[in-house]
Motif scaffolding. Structure first.
Motif, PDB file in Angstrom:
ATOM      1  N   ILE A  33       7.834 -27.744  16.953  1.00  0.00           N
ATOM      2  CA  ILE A  33       7.025 -27.063  15.944  1.00  0.00           C
ATOM      3  C   ILE A  33       7.488 -27.438  14.536  1.00  0.00           C
ATOM      4  O   ILE A  33       6.682 -27.693  13.636  1.00  0.00           O
ATOM      5  N   THR A  34       8.809 -27.482  14.333  1.00  0.00           N
ATOM      6  CA  THR A  34       9.344 -27.847  13.015  1.00  0.00           C
ATOM      7  C   THR A  34       8.969 -29.271  12.642  1.00  0.00           C
ATOM      8  O   THR A  34       8.566 -29.547  11.499  1.00  0.00           O
ATOM      9  N   PHE A  35       9.085 -30.194  13.612  1.00  0.00           N
ATOM     10  CA  PHE A  35       8.732 -31.595  13.340  1.00  0.00           C
ATOM     11  C   PHE A  35       7.249 -31.731  13.016  1.00  0.00           C
ATOM     12  O   PHE A  35       6.871 -32.436  12.065  1.00  0.00           O
ATOM     13  N   ALA A  36       6.393 -31.060  13.802  1.00  0.00           N
ATOM     14  CA  ALA A  36       4.954 -31.145  13.549  1.00  0.00           C
ATOM     15  C   ALA A  36       4.602 -30.551  12.188  1.00  0.00           C
ATOM     16  O   ALA A  36       3.796 -31.124  11.430  1.00  0.00           O
ATOM     17  N   TRP A  37       5.194 -29.412  11.864  1.00  0.00           N
ATOM     18  CA  TRP A  37       4.916 -28.777  10.568  1.00  0.00           C
ATOM     19  C   TRP A  37       5.391 -29.653   9.420  1.00  0.00           C
ATOM     20  O   TRP A  37       4.675 -29.812   8.416  1.00  0.00           O
ATOM     21  N   THR A  38       6.573 -30.246   9.551  1.00  0.00           N
ATOM     22  CA  THR A  38       7.085 -31.115   8.492  1.00  0.00           C
ATOM     23  C   THR A  38       6.215 -32.359   8.333  1.00  0.00           C
ATOM     24  O   THR A  38       5.920 -32.781   7.200  1.00  0.00           O
ATOM     25  N   THR A  39       5.782 -32.946   9.447  1.00  0.00           N
ATOM     26  CA  THR A  39       4.951 -34.151   9.380  1.00  0.00           C
ATOM     27  C   THR A  39       3.611 -33.864   8.719  1.00  0.00           C
ATOM     28  O   THR A  39       3.162 -34.609   7.837  1.00  0.00           O
ATOM     29  N   TRP A  43       2.263 -35.302   5.147  1.00  0.00           N
ATOM     30  CA  TRP A  43       0.993 -36.032   5.048  1.00  0.00           C
ATOM     31  C   TRP A  43       0.079 -35.408   4.008  1.00  0.00           C
ATOM     32  O   TRP A  43      -0.563 -36.124   3.220  1.00  0.00           O
ATOM     33  N   VAL A  44      -0.019 -34.106   3.994  1.00  0.00           N
ATOM     34  CA  VAL A  44      -0.868 -33.431   3.012  1.00  0.00           C
ATOM     35  C   VAL A  44      -0.346 -33.693   1.604  1.00  0.00           C
ATOM     36  O   VAL A  44      -1.117 -33.952   0.671  1.00  0.00           O
ATOM     37  N   TRP A  45       0.967 -33.633   1.428  1.00  0.00           N
ATOM     38  CA  TRP A  45       1.551 -33.877   0.103  1.00  0.00           C
ATOM     39  C   TRP A  45       1.269 -35.302  -0.361  1.00  0.00           C
ATOM     40  O   TRP A  45       0.885 -35.524  -1.515  1.00  0.00           O
ATOM     41  N   ARG A  49      -1.140 -36.331  -3.645  1.00  0.00           N
ATOM     42  CA  ARG A  49      -0.446 -36.791  -4.850  1.00  0.00           C
ATOM     43  C   ARG A  49      -0.352 -38.313  -4.979  1.00  0.00           C
ATOM     44  O   ARG A  49      -0.207 -38.826  -6.079  1.00  0.00           O
ATOM     45  N   VAL A  50      -0.409 -39.023  -3.861  1.00  0.00           N
ATOM     46  CA  VAL A  50      -0.257 -40.473  -3.916  1.00  0.00           C
ATOM     47  C   VAL A  50      -1.636 -41.107  -3.942  1.00  0.00           C
ATOM     48  O   VAL A  50      -2.494 -40.800  -3.105  1.00  0.00           O
ATOM     49  N   ARG A  51      -1.882 -41.955  -4.906  1.00  0.00           N
ATOM     50  CA  ARG A  51      -3.142 -42.662  -5.044  1.00  0.00           C
ATOM     51  C   ARG A  51      -2.930 -44.140  -4.727  1.00  0.00           C
ATOM     52  O   ARG A  51      -1.944 -44.740  -5.156  1.00  0.00           O
ATOM     53  N   ILE A  52      -3.898 -44.716  -3.991  1.00  0.00           N
ATOM     54  CA  ILE A  52      -3.814 -46.126  -3.638  1.00  0.00           C
ATOM     55  C   ILE A  52      -4.114 -46.967  -4.872  1.00  0.00           C
ATOM     56  O   ILE A  52      -5.121 -46.743  -5.551  1.00  0.00           O
ATOM     57  N   PRO A  53      -3.263 -47.937  -5.205  1.00  0.00           N
ATOM     58  CA  PRO A  53      -3.557 -48.802  -6.359  1.00  0.00           C
ATOM     59  C   PRO A  53      -4.884 -49.522  -6.173  1.00  0.00           C
ATOM     60  O   PRO A  53      -5.297 -49.831  -5.051  1.00  0.00           O
TER      61      PRO A  53
END
Length: 263
Positions: A33-39, A43-45, A49-53
Motif C-alpha cells: 500500500i505504501t509503495f502504491a501510494w508513493t508511486t 506520478w501526479v506530482w 509540475r513537469v512540462r515536456i520541452p
C-alpha cells in the motif's frame, strides 16, 4: 468422600495464522500500500509540475520516440568510437540532442497502441519470410538459366499513420527480394522493386504479402478511435473506409474522376 473433579480442558486455540505469520502478512500489505501510494503521488506530482520541452514533442508518446532516438544516436556514436566510456556516452547524448534541436525532422504523429499478440504474429512472419526469401534469392543466384525478371510494382495501402507506414516500409525492405523505391505518402502509394515477377503466381504472391503486411500492421498498431489525421499528408477517407477487396474499384474511380477534371 471427596467429589470427583472433571478433567481440566485445555483452551482451544482458533486454527489460523500465528502471530509471526500474521505480522509478516500485515507488514507485506502495508509495504504494498505504501509503495502504491508513493508511486501514484509521485506520478501526479510529476504530471502536474513537469512540462515536456517543446523540442521533445507535444505528448508523452512523441517524447518517448524522441528519447529513443537520442538513445539510439548515442549508441551509434559509442559504436563509432569503439570504446564504452562516460566521455563517449555523454558526448553521444549531447550530439544527439544537438541534432534534434538544430536539425529537426518533420514531426511524425504517434497514434494508436501496441497489440502484443498481433505484434508477435508480425515478428514471427517477418522471421519466416526472411529465411524463405533468402533461400529463394540464393537459389535463383546459383541455378542455371536466365536471370530473374525484376519489375517495379505499384501498390496502395490503407495505413493511416506515418509512423506505422514507415515501419511497414522497413518490413518490406528487410525481406530479401523486395525494396521500396518511392513513397507517395499523400496517396499512400508504394513503388516496390520486386526481384522476380516471371509469372502471374509471383505477382499474386507479392500482392498477398503486401496485403498481409498492411493488415497486420493496422491490427498491431492502429486504432480508428485514437486516430487524428496528420497535417503533413492528405488521407482519402473514401479509400480507407473501403474493404481491401474493393479498393481496386476505389482507385479506378478516383482515376476516372481525375481524368474528367483534367478534360
Amino acid at each position: 468422600m471427596s467429589e470427583a473433579r472433571p478433567p481440566r480442558r485445555e483452551p482451544v486455540r482458533p486454527v489460523g495464522k500465528g502471530p509471526v505469520k500474521s505480522g509478516i502478512v500485515n507488514a507485506w500489505r502495508l509495504t504494498v500500500i505504501t509503495f502504491a501510494w508513493t508511486t501514484v503521488s509521485a506520478w501526479v506530482w510529476v504530471h502536474e509540475r513537469v512540462r515536456i520541452p517543446s523540442w521533445l514533442g507535444s505528448d508523452g508518446r512523441e517524447a518517448a520516440v524522441r528519447l529513443w532516438t537520442i538513445a539510439w544516436l548515442a549508441f551509434v556514436w559509442v559504436l563509432l568510437w569503439g570504446t564504452v566510456s562516460w566521455a563517449n556516452v555523454i558526448a553521444g547524448v549531447v550530439l544527439a540532442v544537438a541534432i534534434l534541436v538544430l536539425l529537426p525532422l518533420p514531426r511524425v504523429p504517434v497514434e494508436g497502441r501496441i497489440r502484443p499478440l498481433s505484434l508477435l504474429v508480425l515478428i514471427s512472419r517477418l522471421v519466416f519470410d526472411f529465411f524463405v526469401s533468402s533461400a529463394q534469392v540464393a537459389w535463383v543466384a546459383v541455378r542455371p538459366g536466365r536471370p530473374p525478371l525484376g519489375a517495379v510494382m505499384r501498390v496502395r495501402v490503407a495505413i493511416k499513420s506515418d509512423m506505422v507506414l514507415t515501419l511497414a516500409v522497413d518490413y518490406l525492405n528487410l525481406v530479401p527480394g523486395t525494396m521500396v523505391l518511392e513513397i507517395d505518402h499523400r496517396r499512400r502509394m508504394l513503388y516496390v522493386h520486386v526481384f522476380d515477377v516471371r509469372s502471374d503466381k509471383k505477382v499474386r504472391q507479392f500482392y498477398r504479402q503486401v496485403a498481409f503486411v498492411e493488415r497486420m500492421f493496422i491490427k498491431a498498431f492502429e486504432r480508428d478511435s485514437e486516430w487524428h489525421p496528420s497535417p503533413y499528408h492528405g488521407i482519402h477517407d473514401d479509400y480507407h473506409q473501403v474493404p481491401p477487396a474493393g479498393r481496386t474499384g476505389a482507385v479506378s474511380g478516383e482515376r476516372s474522376a481525375r481524368s474528367r477534371g483534367e478534360r
